[in-house]
Design a protein around this motif. Structure first.
Motif, PDB file in Angstrom:
ATOM      1  N   THR A 146       0.779  -1.160  -0.096  1.00 53.43           N
ATOM      2  CA  THR A 146       0.114   0.054   0.005  1.00 53.43           C
ATOM      3  C   THR A 146       0.800   1.331   0.018  1.00 53.43           C
ATOM      4  O   THR A 146       0.535   2.302  -0.528  1.00 53.43           O
ATOM      5  CB  THR A 146      -0.953   0.041   1.166  1.00 53.43           C
ATOM      6  N   GLY A 147       1.935   1.290   0.828  1.00 52.86           N
ATOM      7  CA  GLY A 147       2.852   2.238   0.778  1.00 52.86           C
ATOM      8  C   GLY A 147       3.590   2.681  -0.601  1.00 52.86           C
ATOM      9  O   GLY A 147       3.619   3.617  -1.113  1.00 52.86           O
ATOM     10  N   VAL A 148       3.830   1.463  -1.391  1.00 54.67           N
ATOM     11  CA  VAL A 148       4.567   1.604  -2.532  1.00 54.67           C
ATOM     12  C   VAL A 148       3.565   2.099  -3.639  1.00 54.67           C
ATOM     13  O   VAL A 148       3.868   3.204  -4.166  1.00 54.67           O
ATOM     14  CB  VAL A 148       4.995   0.287  -2.945  1.00 54.67           C
ATOM     15  N   LEU A 149       2.556   1.647  -3.506  1.00 55.99           N
ATOM     16  CA  LEU A 149       1.489   2.254  -4.572  1.00 55.99           C
ATOM     17  C   LEU A 149       0.964   3.568  -4.383  1.00 55.99           C
ATOM     18  O   LEU A 149       0.759   4.264  -5.324  1.00 55.99           O
ATOM     19  CB  LEU A 149       0.156   1.373  -4.501  1.00 55.99           C
ATOM     20  N   LEU A 150       0.772   3.816  -3.054  1.00 57.99           N
ATOM     21  CA  LEU A 150       0.550   5.181  -2.480  1.00 57.99           C
ATOM     22  C   LEU A 150       1.657   6.377  -3.260  1.00 57.99           C
ATOM     23  O   LEU A 150       1.330   7.543  -3.460  1.00 57.99           O
ATOM     24  CB  LEU A 150       0.302   5.493  -1.091  1.00 57.99           C
ATOM     25  N   ALA A 151       2.968   5.798  -2.930  1.00 57.23           N
ATOM     26  CA  ALA A 151       4.165   6.642  -3.296  1.00 57.23           C
ATOM     27  C   ALA A 151       3.941   7.003  -4.867  1.00 57.23           C
ATOM     28  O   ALA A 151       4.329   8.139  -5.195  1.00 57.23           O
ATOM     29  CB  ALA A 151       5.255   5.878  -3.331  1.00 57.23           C
ATOM     30  N   SER A 152       3.627   5.858  -5.622  1.00 55.83           N
ATOM     31  CA  SER A 152       3.527   6.261  -6.879  1.00 55.83           C
ATOM     32  C   SER A 152       2.249   7.322  -7.496  1.00 55.83           C
ATOM     33  O   SER A 152       2.648   8.127  -8.106  1.00 55.83           O
ATOM     34  CB  SER A 152       3.111   5.088  -7.820  1.00 55.83           C
ATOM     35  N   GLY A 153       1.253   7.110  -6.756  1.00 61.12           N
ATOM     36  CA  GLY A 153       0.073   8.153  -6.971  1.00 61.12           C
ATOM     37  C   GLY A 153       0.532   9.434  -6.570  1.00 61.12           C
ATOM     38  O   GLY A 153       0.455  10.650  -7.308  1.00 61.12           O
ATOM     39  N   LEU A 154       1.438   9.527  -5.342  1.00 61.99           N
ATOM     40  CA  LEU A 154       1.908  10.890  -4.658  1.00 61.99           C
ATOM     41  C   LEU A 154       2.622  11.285  -5.760  1.00 61.99           C
ATOM     42  O   LEU A 154       2.938  12.689  -6.182  1.00 61.99           O
ATOM     43  CB  LEU A 154       2.283  10.840  -3.499  1.00 61.99           C
ATOM     44  N   TRP A 155       3.736  10.674  -6.275  1.00 59.04           N
ATOM     45  CA  TRP A 155       4.653  11.086  -6.948  1.00 59.04           C
ATOM     46  C   TRP A 155       4.265  11.720  -8.502  1.00 59.04           C
ATOM     47  O   TRP A 155       4.489  12.843  -8.494  1.00 59.04           O
ATOM     48  CB  TRP A 155       5.665  10.041  -7.435  1.00 59.04           C
ATOM     49  N   PHE A 156       3.474  10.801  -9.197  1.00 59.94           N
ATOM     50  CA  PHE A 156       3.011  11.210 -10.344  1.00 59.94           C
ATOM     51  C   PHE A 156       2.028  12.574 -10.459  1.00 59.94           C
ATOM     52  O   PHE A 156       1.903  13.475 -11.168  1.00 59.94           O
ATOM     53  CB  PHE A 156       2.359  10.263 -11.349  1.00 59.94           C
ATOM     54  N   LEU A 157       1.294  12.694  -9.517  1.00 63.60           N
ATOM     55  CA  LEU A 157       0.392  13.693  -9.336  1.00 63.60           C
ATOM     56  C   LEU A 157       0.986  15.032  -8.993  1.00 63.60           C
ATOM     57  O   LEU A 157       0.862  16.035  -9.397  1.00 63.60           O
ATOM     58  CB  LEU A 157      -0.741  13.192  -8.361  1.00 63.60           C
ATOM     59  N   SER A 158       1.998  14.933  -7.871  1.00 63.76           N
ATOM     60  CA  SER A 158       2.865  15.905  -7.554  1.00 63.76           C
ATOM     61  C   SER A 158       3.821  16.325  -8.826  1.00 63.76           C
ATOM     62  O   SER A 158       3.878  17.594  -8.842  1.00 63.76           O
ATOM     63  CB  SER A 158       3.802  15.536  -6.254  1.00 63.76           C
ATOM     64  N   LEU A 159       4.209  15.499  -9.464  1.00 64.88           N
ATOM     65  CA  LEU A 159       5.385  15.955 -10.553  1.00 64.88           C
ATOM     66  C   LEU A 159       4.341  16.627 -11.594  1.00 64.88           C
ATOM     67  O   LEU A 159       4.813  17.644 -11.875  1.00 64.88           O
ATOM     68  CB  LEU A 159       5.833  14.682 -11.350  1.00 64.88           C
ATOM     69  N   THR A 160       3.224  16.246 -12.026  1.00 62.18           N
ATOM     70  CA  THR A 160       2.186  16.996 -12.891  1.00 62.18           C
ATOM     71  C   THR A 160       2.205  18.361 -12.330  1.00 62.18           C
ATOM     72  O   THR A 160       2.122  19.271 -13.054  1.00 62.18           O
ATOM     73  CB  THR A 160       0.973  16.186 -13.053  1.00 62.18           C
ATOM     74  N   GLY A 161       1.561  18.612 -11.005  1.00 54.46           N
ATOM     75  CA  GLY A 161       1.215  19.779 -10.511  1.00 54.46           C
ATOM     76  C   GLY A 161       2.663  20.613 -10.707  1.00 54.46           C
ATOM     77  O   GLY A 161       2.350  21.940 -10.962  1.00 54.46           O
ATOM     78  N   CYS A 162       3.370  20.103 -10.169  1.00 57.20           N
ATOM     79  CA  CYS A 162       4.932  21.098  -9.939  1.00 57.20           C
ATOM     80  C   CYS A 162       5.281  21.427 -11.347  1.00 57.20           C
ATOM     81  O   CYS A 162       5.722  22.616 -11.745  1.00 57.20           O
ATOM     82  CB  CYS A 162       5.896  20.259  -9.328  1.00 57.20           C
ATOM     83  N   VAL A 163       5.296  20.491 -12.498  1.00 56.20           N
ATOM     84  CA  VAL A 163       5.813  20.694 -13.764  1.00 56.20           C
ATOM     85  C   VAL A 163       4.623  21.696 -14.388  1.00 56.20           C
ATOM     86  O   VAL A 163       5.250  22.755 -14.887  1.00 56.20           O
ATOM     87  CB  VAL A 163       6.011  19.800 -14.754  1.00 56.20           C
ATOM     88  N   ALA A 164       3.372  21.599 -13.985  1.00 57.57           N
ATOM     89  CA  ALA A 164       2.357  22.637 -14.735  1.00 57.57           C
ATOM     90  C   ALA A 164       2.618  23.662 -14.116  1.00 57.57           C
ATOM     91  O   ALA A 164       2.416  24.844 -14.859  1.00 57.57           O
ATOM     92  CB  ALA A 164       1.255  21.851 -14.378  1.00 57.57           C
ATOM     93  N   ALA A 165       2.947  23.801 -12.830  1.00 57.76           N
ATOM     94  CA  ALA A 165       2.884  25.199 -12.220  1.00 57.76           C
ATOM     95  C   ALA A 165       4.391  26.111 -12.536  1.00 57.76           C
ATOM     96  O   ALA A 165       4.448  27.153 -12.481  1.00 57.76           O
ATOM     97  CB  ALA A 165       2.815  25.176 -10.696  1.00 57.76           C
ATOM     98  N   PHE A 166       5.300  25.236 -12.425  1.00 58.41           N
ATOM     99  CA  PHE A 166       6.839  25.913 -12.698  1.00 58.41           C
ATOM    100  C   PHE A 166       7.312  25.419 -14.058  1.00 58.41           C
ATOM    101  O   PHE A 166       8.508  24.954 -13.947  1.00 58.41           O
ATOM    102  CB  PHE A 166       7.686  25.630 -11.372  1.00 58.41           C
ATOM    103  N   ARG A 167       6.547  25.216 -15.181  1.00 58.32           N
ATOM    104  CA  ARG A 167       7.150  24.773 -16.255  1.00 58.32           C
ATOM    105  C   ARG A 167       8.238  25.472 -16.708  1.00 58.32           C
ATOM    106  O   ARG A 167       9.053  24.827 -17.622  1.00 58.32           O
ATOM    107  CB  ARG A 167       5.994  24.788 -17.369  1.00 58.32           C
TER     108      ARG A 167
END
Length: 203
Positions: A146-167
């Motif tokens: 569960t921790g591993v899978l949550l890490a994937s979700g947190l990472w990809f969604l955070s990466l998306t938000g960060c790149v979109a905001a600070f592209r």
């Protein structure tokens, strides 16, 4: 404890700049925020399916072939240390990810390709998750995963938000820092597996 271990290991495994992350970054640079989030969720779906296959696939074999535990632990230790070394020494090139927005069908097919069509990724995931499954109490395997899978979700969604905001702020130096930090974490996990491998022969 096992949830946190899965979370940190999952982040260290998924965060280094590779095909999946570059695909998500490309989407964030060339699509609307809504479409970028959809792309991240599609990548996440394929990443979770790969993680589940690696974690439970190797686990079923180990239940029937206990001698494989030593093989997986030894090979997993070497592979993780090698991966960590590669991450630490890698110097990402400047991102030149401008292009025409892809259709939804193209996004799904490309997300599948960057996740599943890399034999090395399947091998790495099997060795990494399979090796850690050996060290876990049976009752805690789901907590760790569960921790591993949550890490994937947190990472990809955070990466998306960060790149979109600070592209306009993503530079090779930032990517280099991510790789060094994640490589260091994986190095520590590799040393831990190596210790478990030694202990396996002392039982």
């Amino acid at each position: 404890m096992f949830f946190f271990q899965g979370l940190t290991m999952g982040l260290a495994y998924v965060a280094p700049i590779g095909m999946q992350n570059l695909f998500v970054i490309h989407s964030a640079l060339s699509h609307s925020l809504r479409r970028t989030v959809v792309t991240a969720l599609i990548v996440l779906f394929f990443d979770i399916s790969l993680s589940l296959s690696c974690f439970y696939g190797i686990g079923s074999l180990l239940d029937h072939l206990p001698w494989l535990k030593a093989v997986i632990l030894g090979a997993g230790t070497l592979l993780i240390l090698y991966m960590a070394y590669g991450m630490i020494r890698q110097v990402p090139d400047a991102l030149t990810l401008k292009g025409q927005p892809a259709s939804l069908g193209q996004t799904v097919s490309k997300a599948c390709i960057v996740t599943w069509m890399k034999p090395q990724a399947i091998l790495d995931g099997t060795m990494l998750l399979g090796a850690f499954r050996i060290t876990l109490p049976a009752a805690e395997a789901t907590t760790f995963l569960t921790g591993v899978l949550l890490a994937s979700g947190l990472w990809f969604l955070s990466l998306t938000g960060c790149v979109a905001a600070f592209r306009h702020a993503m530079t090779p130096r930032i990517l280099r820092t991510i790789n060094v930090l994640c490589g260091t974490v994986l190095m520590l996990y590799g040393l831990h597996l190596g210790y478990t491998f030694v202990q396996f022969f002392q039982i």
